[in-house]
Design an enzyme around this catalytic site. Structure first.
Site, PDB file in Angstrom:
ATOM      1  CE1 TYR A  33       1.143  -0.260   4.403  1.00  0.00           C
ATOM      2  CE2 TYR A  33       0.144   1.910   4.344  1.00  0.00           C
ATOM      3  CZ  TYR A  33       0.940   0.986   4.972  1.00  0.00           C
ATOM      4  OH  TYR A  33       1.546   1.303   6.169  1.00  0.00           O
ATOM      5  CE  LYS A 149       3.276   3.277   3.253  1.00  0.00           C
ATOM      6  NZ  LYS A 149       3.421   3.215   4.696  1.00  0.00           N
ATOM      7  CD  GLU A 182       9.979   1.948  10.222  1.00  0.00           C
ATOM      8  OE1 GLU A 182       9.880   2.917   9.455  1.00  0.00           O
ATOM      9  OE2 GLU A 182       9.819   0.766   9.858  1.00  0.00           O
ATOM     10  CG  LEU A 207       8.564   2.532   4.512  1.00  0.00           C
ATOM     11  CD1 LEU A 207       8.420   1.329   3.591  1.00  0.00           C
ATOM     12  CD2 LEU A 207       7.194   3.136   4.795  1.00  0.00           C
TER      13      LEU A 207
HETATM   14  N1  PDD Z   1       2.879   5.128   7.218  1.00  0.00           N
HETATM   15  N2  PDD Z   1       7.540   3.889   8.707  1.00  0.00           N
HETATM   16  C1  PDD Z   1       6.382   3.206   8.747  1.00  0.00           C
HETATM   17  C2  PDD Z   1       6.357   1.878   9.445  1.00  0.00           C
HETATM   18  C3  PDD Z   1       5.233   3.737   8.153  1.00  0.00           C
HETATM   19  O1  PDD Z   1       4.088   3.048   8.185  1.00  0.00           O
HETATM   20  C4  PDD Z   1       5.303   5.018   7.526  1.00  0.00           C
HETATM   21  C5  PDD Z   1       4.111   5.642   6.870  1.00  0.00           C
HETATM   22  C6  PDD Z   1       6.528   5.693   7.514  1.00  0.00           C
HETATM   23  C7  PDD Z   1       6.694   7.033   6.860  1.00  0.00           C
HETATM   24  O2  PDD Z   1       6.649   6.919   5.455  1.00  0.00           O
HETATM   25  P1  PDD Z   1       6.134   8.129   4.554  1.00  0.00           P
HETATM   26  O3  PDD Z   1       6.933   9.325   4.935  1.00  0.00           O
HETATM   27  O4  PDD Z   1       6.402   7.661   3.178  1.00  0.00           O
HETATM   28  O5  PDD Z   1       4.668   8.300   4.862  1.00  0.00           O
HETATM   29  C8  PDD Z   1       7.627   5.091   8.114  1.00  0.00           C
HETATM   30  C9  PDD Z   1       1.655   5.558   6.562  1.00  0.00           C
HETATM   31  C10 PDD Z   1       1.439   7.023   6.628  1.00  0.00           C
HETATM   32  C11 PDD Z   1       0.515   4.724   7.118  1.00  0.00           C
HETATM   33  O6  PDD Z   1       0.721   3.538   7.295  1.00  0.00           O
HETATM   34  O7  PDD Z   1      -0.577   5.258   7.339  1.00  0.00           O
END
Ligand code: PDD
Length: 285
Positions: A33, A149, A182, A207
């Site tokens: 996703y 992801k 993270e 991620l």
């Molecule tokens: N999550 N690490 C994890 C485990 C995440 O699920 C996310 C983002 C990030 C940050 O990635 P980005 O900057 O590309 O949004 C880091 C999304 C927002 C979610 O699961 O809703």
């Protein structure tokens, strides 16, 4: 106004939208996703999100459901049909529908695609930012391929719930060596007492966040010292500032970690400046 979702080629009222019960996304979390910020009706850093989606699909050997340009059209359409000005758009691709069997379907199946969008009041984020959020730490318990992801988010769900039950907003994972990896849905950062912004390298354990990548470019342009290295919760507790980043949070100041007050206990100037500057360095489409 009813909400509209895109499901496998059709724009449908969310109340009527459904997927097959043998969808592998549903049975095995066999899917990936993306979450993209919507700002003033535009999609933020869409090309980067689509590139990461392509990589996630390729790592799991899921076929691309349609060209990325077509996915982009669908995502814009869903945002428009739902009249989202500020919020998020969610895109999910699963391996598709097949009789339940752990191995990949022997006959190729079409990947399933779902896109939804929803409005989020920008005042909510601004409120959280003005107060700063609380973070707890939890032991890292995810598989090593967190660079993908994937929709397999059970450990993240449990970590976020643990944070909520502790009166916090986010949980940061700590690996077996004692370093922060993270957050449950964000990347973790600190600002040292001498003003260096620190985040873990994306070689392992995290991620590669799109917000993280854009922010690293912003730091360079703003001539703010940046170090890409792991840090411990102890270092974070003694740091000048901490913050966490995601498409859904942008830059969110952190004011306590496991109850330890960070810096002044208020959102720090570096985090606030980066939040304010972020969209200058982002792309809009
Ligand atoms: N999550 N690490 C994890 C485990 C995440 O699920 C996310 C983002 C990030 C940050 O990635 P980005 O900057 O590309 O949004 C880091 C999304 C927002 C979610 O699961 O809703």
């Amino acid at each position: 106004m009813s909400r509209i979702a895109y499901v496998n080629g059709r724009y449908q009222d969310m109340r009527d939208a459904s997927v097959n019960i043998e969808d592998r996304g549903y049975q095995f979390a066999d899917g990936v996703y993306e979450v993209c910020e919507v700002r003033s009706g535009q999609l933020v850093d869409m090309p980067r999100h689509l590139k990461r989606l392509q990589r996630s699909l390729s790592e799991l050997r899921i076929a691309e459901p349609m060209p990325l340009s077509a996915l982009s059209v669908v995502m814009h359409e869903v945002v428009q049909r739902n009249r989202v000005r500020f919020g998020i758009v969610y895109l999910q691709v699963s391996r598709g529908v097949a009789r339940r069997d752990h191995g990949f379907p022997t006959k190729p199946v079409r990947p399933s695609v779902v896109v939804t969008a929803r409005s989020i009041d920008p005042a909510k984020g601004a409120d959280n930012c003005a107060r700063g959020i609380k973070v707890i730490t939890v032991p890292e318990n995810r598989w090593p391929r967190v660079d993908i992801k994937s929709t397999a988010l059970l450990p993240n769900v449990l970590a976020k719930q643990a944070a909520r039950e502790a009166g916090a907003y986010e949980a940061w994972y700590v690996d077996g060596d004692g370093f922060v990896t993270e957050g449950s849905s964000s990347n973790a950062w600190i600002v040292t007492q001498d003003g260096r912004v620190v985040t873990r390298p994306d070689k392992s354990g995290i991620l590669s966040g799109i917000t993280r990548g854009v922010l690293i470019e912003a730091l360079e342009a703003l001539q703010i010292h940046f170090e890409e290295r792991p840090f411990t919760p102890q270092e974070a507790a003694g740091a000048a500032e901490a913050f966490t980043t995601a498409a859904s949070m942008i830059v969110m100041p952190v004011v306590t970690i496991d109850g330890h007050v960070i810096g002044s206990g208020k959102p720090g100037p570096v985090a606030l400046r980066l939040r304010e500057q972020f969209h200058r360095f982002a792309s809009f489409s």
